[in-house]
Design a protein around this motif. Structure first.
Motif, short mmCIF file in Angstrom:
data_model
loop_
_atom_site.label_atom_id
_atom_site.label_comp_id
_atom_site.label_asym_id
_atom_site.label_seq_id
_atom_site.Cartn_x
_atom_site.Cartn_y
_atom_site.Cartn_z
N SER A 169 0.83 -1.21 0.00
CA SER A 169 0.00 0.00 0.00
C SER A 169 0.86 1.25 0.00
O SER A 169 0.59 2.21 -0.73
CB SER A 169 -0.93 -0.01 1.22
N PHE A 215 2.42 1.89 -3.51
CA PHE A 215 1.51 2.45 -4.49
C PHE A 215 1.11 3.88 -4.15
O PHE A 215 0.99 4.72 -5.04
CB PHE A 215 0.25 1.57 -4.62
N VAL A 271 3.79 5.33 -6.85
CA VAL A 271 2.95 5.38 -8.06
C VAL A 271 2.13 6.67 -8.10
O VAL A 271 2.10 7.37 -9.12
CB VAL A 271 2.04 4.14 -8.12
N SER A 274 -5.05 3.27 -12.38
CA SER A 274 -4.02 3.11 -11.35
C SER A 274 -4.62 2.59 -10.05
O SER A 274 -4.01 1.77 -9.35
CB SER A 274 -3.31 4.44 -11.10
N THR A 275 -5.83 3.05 -9.71
CA THR A 275 -6.48 2.58 -8.48
C THR A 275 -6.81 1.10 -8.57
O THR A 275 -6.58 0.33 -7.62
CB THR A 275 -7.76 3.39 -8.22
N THR A 323 -5.35 -1.10 -10.47
CA THR A 323 -4.07 -1.82 -10.44
C THR A 323 -3.56 -1.95 -9.01
O THR A 323 -3.05 -3.01 -8.61
CB THR A 323 -3.04 -1.10 -11.31
N ALA A 324 -3.69 -0.88 -8.24
CA ALA A 324 -3.24 -0.92 -6.84
C ALA A 324 -4.04 -1.92 -6.03
O ALA A 324 -3.49 -2.71 -5.26
CB ALA A 324 -3.33 0.47 -6.24
N SER A 377 -3.05 -5.43 -6.97
CA SER A 377 -1.73 -5.80 -6.49
C SER A 377 -1.72 -6.13 -5.01
O SER A 377 -0.87 -6.89 -4.55
CB SER A 377 -0.73 -4.67 -6.77
#
Length: 415
Positions: free
Chosen positions: A51, A54, A58, A347-348, A350-351, A354
């Motif tokens: 967390s 990211f 990121v 991106s959210t 993907t986070a 992950s």
């Protein structure tokens, strides 16, 4: 003899059938609470690290929530300023700057090697050229042009100027440069020359136009500011005037050595603009680096030749100048970013995806290294098979049969 072959065929058929049927199975996660503090600490620790990565790298560092543009449109204009006394002459930009006003490349002459009063004619070839030395005319082939020579051979073997030995005669501008050159001292005052670099950039996607010169209300104020300022990263980041000495120092070069051999310095202008903020925060940063290869003596340094032509005694003559200089190549890079919902959503997601790696890591540890891993495996994976329904008549006959043979249990069987 055919039984093994039949068995193999049947086995392969069963394997394909089982694989095909299992392909349509549905898998759903099963929640199992494991009371293991070590595994819990690992799980929360990995969750925290993923967390944090990211959120900080990121989203904050790489600004993954922004739409970006890297192909900027750029314009560069350069101008050399300054004057110096060189012997009995006063040199201005026309004398030492090439070109005096230019685009993204400009150079300043730091040292000159001059060959005066050259005229078209015949003279002896320079003795250091391959196969130039001779004793008779037969050693010189008429019409030959040597790659490292200065002209076309006439076929004669002549005395080398005022020396006793001979070289092949050539047709060229005489006297040859290597023999008659005059090496002037370096222009040390050039360390205080300044180069004016005006750069404007445009990001078409965001319709943003910026320049590297400080804004002012009137042209008079701009001109006044430019006449007195010199670039400083902290005090004057919007001043486009750079001293040659400052550029050499930032490129970690010795200015005296540059005067001797010349050199090519790259002036890198980098625009990194966060357009979520006010456009005034979009300002350039500068870096400087030597571009020519100093380790390769054959190609290191920087020099060029040019000539000044004139008539003397009704004969065209010229002064040949070999100029060693400091060449500046201005190279512009840049990127701009601005908030956009699409990269933010991508991106959210993907986070969030992950973060699921935490469960995979902890499941692997739980099923491999922790005690009772076989118990955890039995509890974690269940296979539910749909059983065929048994007809009611069959159930009743089974119960009656069972009850007649086991009278002590038949009363407890529900119907």
């Amino acid at each position: 003899m055919c039984e093994p072959s039949n068995q193999f065929t049947m086995g392969l058929r069963d394997f394909i059938k089982d694989y095909f049927l299992s392909f349509w199975d549905y898998e759903t996660p099963k929640v199992m609470v494991v009371k293991n503090r070590t595994l819990g600490i690992i799980y929360r620790g990995v969750q925290f690290l993923v967390s944090t990565y990211f959120i900080w790298y990121v989203f904050i560092s790489q600004k993954a929530y922004q739409e970006s543009e890297n192909r900027l449109e750029s314009s560069v204009y350069t101008l050399m300023k300054g004057s110096a006394v060189h012997g009995d002459d006063v040199l201005d930009t026309v004398e030492y700057a090439q070109p005096s006003e230019g685009g993204d490349v400009i150079s300043a002459i730091l040292r000159r090697e001059v060959t005066y009063d050259q005229k078209q004619g015949t003279c002896a070839e320079y003795f250091n050229v391959a196969n130039a030395n001779c004793t008779t005319d037969s050693d010189c082939v008429k019409g030959d042009v040597d790659f490292d020579g200065h002209g076309k051979r006439t076929g004669r073997c002549v005395q080398y100027y005022n020396h006793t030995f001979k070289t092949c005669e050539i047709q060229t501008w005489c006297p040859v440069e290597d023999y008659a050159v005059v090496r002037e001292p370096p222009l040390v005052e050039a360390i205080n020359f300044t180069v004016f670099i005006r750069n404007s950039i445009h990001f078409p996607r965001f319709k943003v136009l910026r320049g590297n010169i400080k804004d002012a209300s009137t042209k008079r104020e701009v001109r006044k500011y430019l006449n007195r300022c010199h670039y400083d990263e902290e005090k004057d980041p919007y001043c486009p005037n750079f001293r040659l000495g400052y550029i050499a120092k930032q490129a970690r070069e010795n200015f005296s050595e540059l005067c001797r051999t010349g050199g090519v310095i790259g002036v890198f202008i980098n625009w990194k603009c966060n357009l979520d903020l006010d456009p005034s925060n979009c300002k350039p940063s500068y870096s400087f680096r030597r571009l020519d290869l100093r380790k390769d003596q054959a190609s290191s340094g920087y020099y060029y030749r040019f000539a000044k032509y004139y008539m003397k005694d009704q004969v065209e003559s010229r002064t040949l100048i070999k100029a060693y200089g400091m060449r500046l190549d201005v190279i512009v890079h840049g990127n701009a970013g601005k908030f956009s919902p699409i990269p933010t959503i991508i991106s959210t997601v993907t986070a969030m995806t992950s973060v699921g790696i935490c469960t995979i890591i902890c499941d692997w540890i739980m099923l491999t290294f922790i005690d009772k891993n076989e118990v955890y495996s039995d509890r974690k994976f269940d296979e539910i098979v749909k059983e065929p329904k048994v007809p009611i008549t069959t159930e009743l006959s089974f119960i009656n049969s069972y009850g007649s043979n086991h009278s002590d249990l038949s009363e407890g069987v529900p119907l």
